[in-house]
Scaffold this motif. Structure first.
Motif, PDB file in Angstrom:
ATOM      1  N   TYR A  86     -60.551 -67.427 -76.336  1.00 13.21           N
ATOM      2  CA  TYR A  86     -60.057 -66.898 -75.067  1.00 13.21           C
ATOM      3  C   TYR A  86     -60.324 -65.402 -74.976  1.00 13.21           C
ATOM      4  CZ  TYR A  86     -57.080 -71.089 -74.365  1.00 13.21           C
ATOM      5  OH  TYR A  86     -56.590 -72.375 -74.178  1.00 13.21           O
ATOM      6  N   ILE A  87     -60.555 -64.941 -73.749  1.00 14.20           N
ATOM      7  CA  ILE A  87     -60.565 -63.516 -73.419  1.00 14.20           C
ATOM      8  C   ILE A  87     -59.489 -63.299 -72.370  1.00 14.20           C
ATOM      9  CG2 ILE A  87     -61.870 -61.599 -72.439  1.00 14.20           C
ATOM     10  CD1 ILE A  87     -64.431 -63.119 -73.201  1.00 14.20           C
ATOM     11  N   LEU A  88     -58.626 -62.302 -72.583  1.00 16.76           N
ATOM     12  CA  LEU A  88     -57.606 -61.939 -71.590  1.00 16.76           C
ATOM     13  C   LEU A  88     -57.692 -60.450 -71.298  1.00 16.76           C
ATOM     14  CD1 LEU A  88     -56.315 -64.760 -72.136  1.00 16.76           C
ATOM     15  CD2 LEU A  88     -54.092 -63.611 -72.156  1.00 16.76           C
ATOM     16  N   ASN A  89     -57.549 -60.099 -70.040  1.00 18.09           N
ATOM     17  CA  ASN A  89     -57.371 -58.702 -69.670  1.00 18.09           C
ATOM     18  C   ASN A  89     -55.897 -58.343 -69.834  1.00 18.09           C
ATOM     19  OD1 ASN A  89     -60.053 -58.550 -68.964  1.00 18.09           O
ATOM     20  ND2 ASN A  89     -59.696 -58.718 -66.768  1.00 18.09           N
ATOM     21  N   ALA A  90     -55.635 -57.146 -70.362  1.00 16.97           N
ATOM     22  CA  ALA A  90     -54.249 -56.758 -70.639  1.00 16.97           C
ATOM     23  C   ALA A  90     -53.501 -56.265 -69.407  1.00 16.97           C
ATOM     24  CB  ALA A  90     -54.203 -55.681 -71.713  1.00 16.97           C
ATOM     25  N   ASP A  91     -54.207 -56.094 -68.283  1.00 14.55           N
ATOM     26  CA  ASP A  91     -53.515 -55.564 -67.101  1.00 14.55           C
ATOM     27  C   ASP A  91     -53.331 -56.604 -65.998  1.00 14.55           C
ATOM     28  OD1 ASP A  91     -56.172 -55.738 -66.435  1.00 14.55           O
ATOM     29  OD2 ASP A  91     -56.340 -53.698 -65.646  1.00 14.55           O
ATOM     30  N   THR A  92     -53.586 -57.871 -66.321  1.00 16.25           N
ATOM     31  CA  THR A  92     -53.306 -58.951 -65.378  1.00 16.25           C
ATOM     32  C   THR A  92     -52.505 -60.035 -66.087  1.00 16.25           C
ATOM     33  OG1 THR A  92     -55.328 -60.209 -65.893  1.00 16.25           O
ATOM     34  CG2 THR A  92     -55.499 -58.527 -64.179  1.00 16.25           C
ATOM     35  N   PHE A  93     -51.705 -60.764 -65.334  1.00 12.21           N
ATOM     36  CA  PHE A  93     -50.967 -61.888 -65.907  1.00 12.21           C
ATOM     37  C   PHE A  93     -50.648 -62.870 -64.787  1.00 12.21           C
ATOM     38  CE2 PHE A  93     -47.721 -58.904 -64.586  1.00 12.21           C
ATOM     39  CZ  PHE A  93     -46.661 -59.674 -64.146  1.00 12.21           C
ATOM     40  N   TRP A  94     -49.983 -63.942 -65.116  1.00 17.00           N
ATOM     41  CA  TRP A  94     -49.710 -64.969 -64.119  1.00 17.00           C
ATOM     42  C   TRP A  94     -48.436 -65.722 -64.474  1.00 17.00           C
ATOM     43  CZ3 TRP A  94     -53.499 -64.945 -67.748  1.00 17.00           C
ATOM     44  CH2 TRP A  94     -53.433 -65.933 -68.729  1.00 17.00           C
ATOM     45  N   ILE A  95     -47.889 -66.362 -63.465  1.00 14.29           N
ATOM     46  CA  ILE A  95     -46.752 -67.260 -63.656  1.00 14.29           C
ATOM     47  C   ILE A  95     -47.285 -68.680 -63.494  1.00 14.29           C
ATOM     48  CG2 ILE A  95     -44.458 -67.932 -62.866  1.00 14.29           C
ATOM     49  CD1 ILE A  95     -44.590 -65.070 -63.942  1.00 14.29           C
ATOM     50  N   ASP A 137     -47.419 -47.750 -57.814  1.00 13.66           N
ATOM     51  CA  ASP A 137     -46.764 -48.387 -56.671  1.00 13.66           C
ATOM     52  C   ASP A 137     -46.971 -49.894 -56.637  1.00 13.66           C
ATOM     53  OD1 ASP A 137     -49.401 -48.426 -55.943  1.00 13.66           O
ATOM     54  OD2 ASP A 137     -49.170 -47.248 -54.109  1.00 13.66           O
ATOM     55  N   ALA A 138     -47.823 -50.416 -57.523  1.00 13.97           N
ATOM     56  CA  ALA A 138     -48.004 -51.860 -57.622  1.00 13.97           C
ATOM     57  C   ALA A 138     -46.909 -52.521 -58.453  1.00 13.97           C
ATOM     58  CB  ALA A 138     -49.369 -52.185 -58.225  1.00 13.97           C
ATOM     59  N   ILE A 139     -46.169 -51.738 -59.235  1.00 16.09           N
ATOM     60  CA  ILE A 139     -45.156 -52.320 -60.123  1.00 16.09           C
ATOM     61  C   ILE A 139     -44.032 -53.017 -59.355  1.00 16.09           C
ATOM     62  CG2 ILE A 139     -43.432 -51.821 -61.896  1.00 16.09           C
ATOM     63  CD1 ILE A 139     -45.307 -49.643 -62.951  1.00 16.09           C
ATOM     64  N   PRO A 140     -43.397 -52.380 -58.355  1.00 15.72           N
ATOM     65  CA  PRO A 140     -42.350 -53.108 -57.624  1.00 15.72           C
ATOM     66  C   PRO A 140     -42.866 -54.347 -56.902  1.00 15.72           C
ATOM     67  CG  PRO A 140     -42.786 -50.950 -56.613  1.00 15.72           C
ATOM     68  CD  PRO A 140     -43.476 -50.964 -57.930  1.00 15.72           C
ATOM     69  N   LEU A 141     -44.090 -54.303 -56.406  1.00  7.75           N
ATOM     70  CA  LEU A 141     -44.680 -55.488 -55.771  1.00  7.75           C
ATOM     71  C   LEU A 141     -44.856 -56.604 -56.797  1.00  7.75           C
ATOM     72  CD1 LEU A 141     -47.440 -53.788 -53.565  1.00  7.75           C
ATOM     73  CD2 LEU A 141     -45.226 -54.671 -52.809  1.00  7.75           C
ATOM     74  N   ALA A 142     -45.298 -56.223 -57.992  1.00  7.73           N
ATOM     75  CA  ALA A 142     -45.476 -57.209 -59.057  1.00  7.73           C
ATOM     76  C   ALA A 142     -44.143 -57.813 -59.472  1.00  7.73           C
ATOM     77  CB  ALA A 142     -46.165 -56.563 -60.259  1.00  7.73           C
ATOM     78  N   GLU A 143     -43.108 -56.975 -59.570  1.00  9.65           N
ATOM     79  CA  GLU A 143     -41.793 -57.485 -59.976  1.00  9.65           C
ATOM     80  C   GLU A 143     -41.221 -58.417 -58.921  1.00  9.65           C
ATOM     81  OE1 GLU A 143     -39.685 -53.862 -61.033  1.00  9.65           O
ATOM     82  OE2 GLU A 143     -40.237 -54.203 -63.142  1.00  9.65           O
ATOM     83  N   ALA A 144     -41.437 -58.102 -57.651  1.00 10.77           N
ATOM     84  CA  ALA A 144     -40.982 -58.993 -56.578  1.00 10.77           C
ATOM     85  C   ALA A 144     -41.731 -60.320 -56.629  1.00 10.77           C
ATOM     86  CB  ALA A 144     -41.179 -58.324 -55.220  1.00 10.77           C
ATOM     87  N   ALA A 145     -43.027 -60.252 -56.923  1.00 10.85           N
ATOM     88  CA  ALA A 145     -43.831 -61.489 -57.021  1.00 10.85           C
ATOM     89  C   ALA A 145     -43.366 -62.363 -58.186  1.00 10.85           C
ATOM     90  CB  ALA A 145     -45.314 -61.139 -57.176  1.00 10.85           C
ATOM     91  N   VAL A 146     -43.026 -61.729 -59.314  1.00  6.02           N
ATOM     92  CA  VAL A 146     -42.508 -62.491 -60.453  1.00  6.02           C
ATOM     93  C   VAL A 146     -41.203 -63.175 -60.077  1.00  6.02           C
ATOM     94  CG1 VAL A 146     -41.536 -62.287 -62.772  1.00  6.02           C
ATOM     95  CG2 VAL A 146     -43.630 -61.066 -62.213  1.00  6.02           C
ATOM     96  N   ALA A 147     -40.307 -62.433 -59.438  1.00  2.00           N
ATOM     97  CA  ALA A 147     -39.017 -63.007 -59.059  1.00  2.00           C
ATOM     98  C   ALA A 147     -39.203 -64.170 -58.098  1.00  2.00           C
ATOM     99  CB  ALA A 147     -38.138 -61.922 -58.414  1.00  2.00           C
ATOM    100  N   ASP A 148     -40.078 -64.023 -57.121  1.00  2.00           N
ATOM    101  CA  ASP A 148     -40.319 -65.095 -56.148  1.00  2.00           C
ATOM    102  C   ASP A 148     -40.929 -66.322 -56.820  1.00  2.00           C
ATOM    103  OD1 ASP A 148     -39.337 -63.479 -54.158  1.00  2.00           O
ATOM    104  OD2 ASP A 148     -41.298 -62.912 -53.350  1.00  2.00           O
ATOM    105  N   ALA A 149     -41.909 -66.077 -57.699  1.00  3.73           N
ATOM    106  CA  ALA A 149     -42.575 -67.200 -58.361  1.00  3.73           C
ATOM    107  C   ALA A 149     -41.625 -67.961 -59.268  1.00  3.73           C
ATOM    108  CB  ALA A 149     -43.777 -66.686 -59.165  1.00  3.73           C
TER     109      ALA A 149
END
Length: 242
Positions: free
Chosen positions: A106-115, A225-237
């Motif tokens: 596997y190859i993973l980028n350290a600045d992306t993730f998924w639910i 400024d992407a951090i709060p958007l990411a945290e909201a996306a995690v909570a929603d997912a």
């Protein structure tokens, strides 16, 4: 039955310049989203998929990453030190090949993730892998299941899963920062700075670049400024999964 990769490399050696001022004193992989570092989001996904060993390459503020992963038990972490010279994505992989072995990894980028939503995406990627016809298999995300992505699409997917560049076609999909690759692709590769992106084109020309659409929600974090958007996306997912 396809054997799942037991090794991985997490590309964590970037400078994270767009994340300043946070990254003035902290390497980007250790930036936290929803209480977990970007690096741990990826390493946890690898652990859940049964990966036994993960190489993490480091360059900027490397000792912070070394100290952080020392507390992890799974997967087993090997540090690939690029503190003297940043090797870019493919160069970093070439340097780590002795630890990655002769089987697909596997190859993973350290600045992306998924639910994940349903079966683990990395497990599905392993099931879709076919070494006889593939050199690289990319995990792909739809624009509508992505948070933090500011660009256009990357690839168009043929009915058999084969990929070609989308050139921004809205019908295309995004490379979601996770892949399986066969080490033979790097057999004659130089141990100098160069990008993995060129290998995508090589595989396309040979008809050996394939993709798998993921299930769930994909998140990339490029600026503060992407951090709060990411945290909201995690909570929603996560709320949708309950």
């Amino acid at each position: 039955m396809t054997a799942r990769p037991n090794t991985a490399i997490v590309l964590a050696a970037g400078l994270g310049k767009r994340m300043r001022p946070i990254t003035d004193t902290l390497p980007k992989p250790l930036v936290k989203v929803a209480g977990k570092t970007l690096l741990d989001w990826g390493l946890d996904s690898l652990a859940a998929a049964g990966v036994g060993k993960a190489v993490v390459n480091v360059h900027y503020l490397p000792q912070q990453i070394v100290a952080h992963v020392a507390a992890r038990h799974a997967p087993r972490i090997i540090i690939s030190d690029e503190s003297k010279q940043l090797l870019d994505s493919a160069g970093g992989i070439v340097k780590a090949l002795p630890e990655l072995g002769e089987q697909p990894f596997y190859i993973l980028n350290a600045d992306t993730f998924w639910i994940d939503d349903g079966p683990l995406n990395l497990g599905c990627l392993a099931l879709a892998w076919d070494a006889a016809k593939m050199d690289i298999l990319l995990m792909l995300a739809d624009l509508h299941q992505a948070t933090g992505h500011c660009g256009s699409t990357d690839f168009l997917v043929a009915p058999d899963g084969g990929l070609r560049r989308s050139k921004g076609d809205p019908a295309g999909l995004i490379y979601a920062g996770a892949a399986i690759v066969h080490p033979r692709l790097f057999e004659h590769a130089p141990a100098r700075p160069h990008s993995l992106n060129a290998y995508f084109d090589t595989a396309i020309a040979a008809g050996r670049l394939f993709g798998m659409p993921m299930h769930g929600h994909w998140i990339t974090v490029g600026t503060p400024d992407a951090i709060p958007l990411a945290e909201a996306a995690v909570a929603d997912a996560l709320a949708e999964l309950k």
